[in-house]
Design a protein around this motif. Sequence first.
Motif, PDB file in Angstrom:
ATOM      1  N   MET A   1       0.838  -1.193   0.000  1.00 48.24           N
ATOM      2  CA  MET A   1       0.000   0.000   0.000  1.00 48.24           C
ATOM      3  C   MET A   1       0.883   1.257   0.000  1.00 48.24           C
ATOM      4  N   LYS A   2       0.587   2.180  -0.904  1.00 43.78           N
ATOM      5  CA  LYS A   2       1.352   3.395  -0.977  1.00 43.78           C
ATOM      6  C   LYS A   2       0.893   4.379   0.097  1.00 43.78           C
ATOM      7  N   LYS A   3       1.857   5.080   0.625  1.00 47.98           N
ATOM      8  CA  LYS A   3       1.534   6.058   1.651  1.00 47.98           C
ATOM      9  C   LYS A   3       0.866   7.263   1.019  1.00 47.98           C
ATOM     10  N   PHE A   4      -0.179   7.735   1.674  1.00 48.27           N
ATOM     11  CA  PHE A   4      -0.931   8.873   1.149  1.00 48.27           C
ATOM     12  C   PHE A   4      -0.088  10.131   1.200  1.00 48.27           C
ATOM     13  N   GLN A   5      -0.032  10.844   0.094  1.00 46.20           N
ATOM     14  CA  GLN A   5       0.711  12.101   0.006  1.00 46.20           C
ATOM     15  C   GLN A   5      -0.274  13.256   0.066  1.00 46.20           C
ATOM     16  N   PRO A   6      -0.181  14.101   1.099  1.00 46.46           N
ATOM     17  CA  PRO A   6      -1.121  15.235   1.191  1.00 46.46           C
ATOM     18  C   PRO A   6      -0.841  16.289   0.130  1.00 46.46           C
ATOM     19  N   ARG A   7      -1.834  17.113  -0.089  1.00 45.95           N
ATOM     20  CA  ARG A   7      -1.691  18.198  -1.051  1.00 45.95           C
ATOM     21  C   ARG A   7      -0.722  19.247  -0.507  1.00 45.95           C
ATOM     22  N   PRO A   8      -0.150  20.077  -1.386  1.00 48.97           N
ATOM     23  CA  PRO A   8       0.750  21.136  -0.912  1.00 48.97           C
ATOM     24  C   PRO A   8       0.038  22.068   0.054  1.00 48.97           C
ATOM     25  N   PHE A 206      -9.652   9.668  13.617  1.00 48.52           N
ATOM     26  CA  PHE A 206      -9.877  10.135  12.247  1.00 48.52           C
ATOM     27  C   PHE A 206      -8.549  10.573  11.642  1.00 48.52           C
ATOM     28  N   GLN A 207      -8.257  10.025  10.473  1.00 50.80           N
ATOM     29  CA  GLN A 207      -7.102  10.492   9.712  1.00 50.80           C
ATOM     30  C   GLN A 207      -7.571  11.626   8.809  1.00 50.80           C
ATOM     31  N   VAL A 208      -7.033  12.816   9.029  1.00 48.59           N
ATOM     32  CA  VAL A 208      -7.569  14.018   8.406  1.00 48.59           C
ATOM     33  C   VAL A 208      -6.457  14.750   7.677  1.00 48.59           C
ATOM     34  N   GLU A 209      -6.786  15.236   6.513  1.00 46.46           N
ATOM     35  CA  GLU A 209      -5.889  16.120   5.769  1.00 46.46           C
ATOM     36  C   GLU A 209      -6.227  17.556   6.177  1.00 46.46           C
ATOM     37  N   VAL A 210      -5.294  18.210   6.856  1.00 46.49           N
ATOM     38  CA  VAL A 210      -5.543  19.501   7.481  1.00 46.49           C
ATOM     39  C   VAL A 210      -4.661  20.564   6.835  1.00 46.49           C
ATOM     40  N   SER A 211      -5.238  21.725   6.630  1.00 49.44           N
ATOM     41  CA  SER A 211      -4.472  22.870   6.154  1.00 49.44           C
ATOM     42  C   SER A 211      -3.789  23.526   7.348  1.00 49.44           C
ATOM     43  N   LYS A 212      -2.465  23.552   7.308  1.00 50.37           N
ATOM     44  CA  LYS A 212      -1.691  24.107   8.413  1.00 50.37           C
ATOM     45  C   LYS A 212      -1.211  25.510   8.068  1.00 50.37           C
ATOM     46  N   ASN A 213      -1.478  26.453   8.973  1.00 47.87           N
ATOM     47  CA  ASN A 213      -0.971  27.801   8.804  1.00 47.87           C
ATOM     48  C   ASN A 213       0.519  27.837   9.107  1.00 47.87           C
ATOM     49  N   ALA A 214       1.231  28.689   8.383  1.00 47.61           N
ATOM     50  CA  ALA A 214       2.674  28.794   8.590  1.00 47.61           C
ATOM     51  C   ALA A 214       2.960  29.341   9.981  1.00 47.61           C
TER      52      ALA A 214
END
Length: 500
Positions: A1-8, A206-214
């Motif tokens: 299984m390939k590891k999920f790559q989050p969006r930029p 929950f595995q969540v794709e989160v937008s992180k602020n700089a």
Amino acid sequence: MKKFQPRPGFVVQAYRFALDPGAVQEKALRSHCGAARAAYNWAVSWVSASWWQRKAEASYGVPDDQLTEWRTWSLPALRKAFNQAKHTDCRFADWWEENSKEAYSTGLANAAAAFDNYAKSKQDKRKGKRVGMPRRKSKHKARLACRFTTGTIRVEPDRRHVTLPRLGMIRTHESTRKLQRRIANGTARVLSATVRFERGRWFCSFQVEVSKNARTAARPGVVVGVDLGVTCLAVMADSAGEVQYVPNPAHYDAALRHLKRLSRRVSRRQGPDRRTGGKPSRRWAIANAERNHVHHRVANLRQDGLHKLTTAITAEYATVVVEDLNVAGMLRNRRLARKIADAGFAEIRRHITYKTGWAGGETIVANRWYPSSKTCSNCRVVKAKLPLHVRVFACDACGLVIDRDENAARNLAALAAAATTGTGVAGDQDAQASNPRGADRKTRATTRSRKATGGRAGGANLLHQRQEETRDRHQDTEAHTSVTPSRTFPVETPRMLTFD
């Protein structure tokens, strides 16, 4: 299984909530986790059967081209074979429709990963201890867990319920507002959900794709070295000269007396007997639950303290230097194994690594053989030997007397500058440190016996010759380190940090 790559601009983060399921829901949760275990056992048996069949045929002289074909353990192949077998196999035919397909997919995915680890370990492509062939999971010992990747997976707007496939709406023990706000704002996307029974209750992660602020650290230009220990959980020395001591809370030691008393109470009750199938008494179950409650509390306190410590470090410093400790080897010391395991060295390094990545920082891992404790933080002279019971570092060259852990932390902080500039001093982990004894990490290929050295007299001459060589090396080392540029730290009064 390939590891999920989050969006930029996004990172993958977990949100875990405790659940309060009802009696019917808890039965359904256990059924799903049992289905995952059953699918895992089926996959292990299905793949292993072809291996043993080929081995038996080869022992009877069957040619290689006529042997039973290998059964692949890839996840698509396992899913295809399982979908064909679940209708006819008596182990699944009567009840497989009661659970979500994700339960069986969880077991098959775990089996595929187990066979991959076994193959990579056998080919020396996997780090760590050698992994054996996958074995079937026991009904009594297997951990209850099930993962959902498709279907209805959501956090309800009331912030008190979560919805999972086939399980429906389950009440949470705590509010889910942190995740629900992000989902409502469009800054988070749920990828999967995992239910697990641990520490006496059910959890949903929950595995969540989160937008992180700089984010930037409070002191981005300061480097900190973190030296882990037993008496002091962490000693931090930064490049500005400030030293901080974090005492070890030792949660397990604090509860050890209570645990011994509860364990004696459990031993006096009639427990389960797996050999005869005897069931435990009600008084044993009550005493065992009380003992497990103390263990769970110790684990929760340890996890909370480590998160607070690592969050404070990464929020203040952008560059953190840690050591590559051989924790597995350290646990072989029977006198310190309990305290080392209670400290959680590996968890501290793991937390610092991903938290500095979230904050845009950097984690530098010192080489396992870097002599941080034996190197003088002032003049860079490396001691030949420094036993573990010696807690004060005294330099013979410059006369510096300093705490052993503080000296190591200062050297780790200096390592970050040496790694970028490549000065070649003792602070550089790739540089060849001076070694007065002439010892190295490898065992010498040849040794001299008494007979080869001419008896006692020959041995005495050899010892005298080695002492002369050691003295010459030590003099050369002092001459070399006297002209080597080094960084010095202003001495300040250390301050104690506590994380309640």
